[in-house]
Design an enzyme around this catalytic site. Structure first.
Site, PDB file in Angstrom:
ATOM      1  N   GLU A 104      16.473  -8.037 -23.279  1.00 19.44           N
ATOM      2  CA  GLU A 104      16.158  -7.396 -22.004  1.00 19.44           C
ATOM      3  C   GLU A 104      17.411  -6.813 -21.359  1.00 19.44           C
ATOM      4  OE1 GLU A 104      13.398  -7.475 -18.133  1.00 19.44           O
ATOM      5  OE2 GLU A 104      13.075  -8.916 -19.745  1.00 19.44           O
ATOM      6  N   THR A 105      18.530  -7.489 -21.505  1.00 16.45           N
ATOM      7  CA  THR A 105      19.794  -6.980 -20.974  1.00 16.45           C
ATOM      8  C   THR A 105      20.153  -5.651 -21.638  1.00 16.45           C
ATOM      9  OG1 THR A 105      20.588  -9.212 -20.477  1.00 16.45           O
ATOM     10  CG2 THR A 105      22.267  -7.489 -20.737  1.00 16.45           C
TER      11      THR A 105
END
Length: 142
Positions: free
Chosen positions: A63-64
């Protein structure tokens, strides 16, 4: 090059200071022409109780990467928010570092989809993720 923002690795890594990103030791290592790469240690911060890399840590790395890649394709005044994340775990990782490589599946103006492949230290695929994000902010047609 798909990126609309000019940013150095140092600036990109500074954005994560004081957040979950820095707490887990995630470090961006490469801004490619069409990819974004980061590493994360497999240690006490990222392991689950049975000694292997926690799936949630892999999801956080994915997600980062996808969120930051989405951000890099936006203009000033815009941002991105994740709308869906999935992760398929292929093999356990017990030590070392993992490396996530993020590439666009669909780098749209209103919504985007990113594929993030996470590799172990031997270059074997340990996780495949897909992140969908929505572009927020000023009108996307401007």
């Amino acid at each position: 090059m798909i990126w609309k923002r000019e940013i150095s690795l140092e600036e990109l890594n500074a954005m994560g200071e004081g957040t979950l990103v820095s707490h887990l030791g995630i470090v961006f290592t490469e801004i490619g022409v069409d990819s974004l790469v980061a590493e994360m240690p497999v240690d006490s911060r990222t392991r689950q109780p049975f000694g292997l890399l926690h799936g949630g840590a892999s999801a956080t790395l994915a997600e980062t990467l996808g969120s930051m890649a989405g951000y890099l394709t936006t203009k000033t005044g815009q941002s991105v928010v994740g709308t869906e994340l999935n992760a398929t775990h292929h093999r356990p990782v017990f030590e070392g570092k993992v490396r996530g490589v993020c590439r666009a599946i669909h780098p749209g103006r209103q919504s985007q989809c990113w594929e993030i492949i996470i590799y172990d230290a031997d270059g074997r695929r340990s996780c495949t993720s897909r992140l969908s994000v929505m572009i927020m902010g000023e009108a996307v047609n401007s």
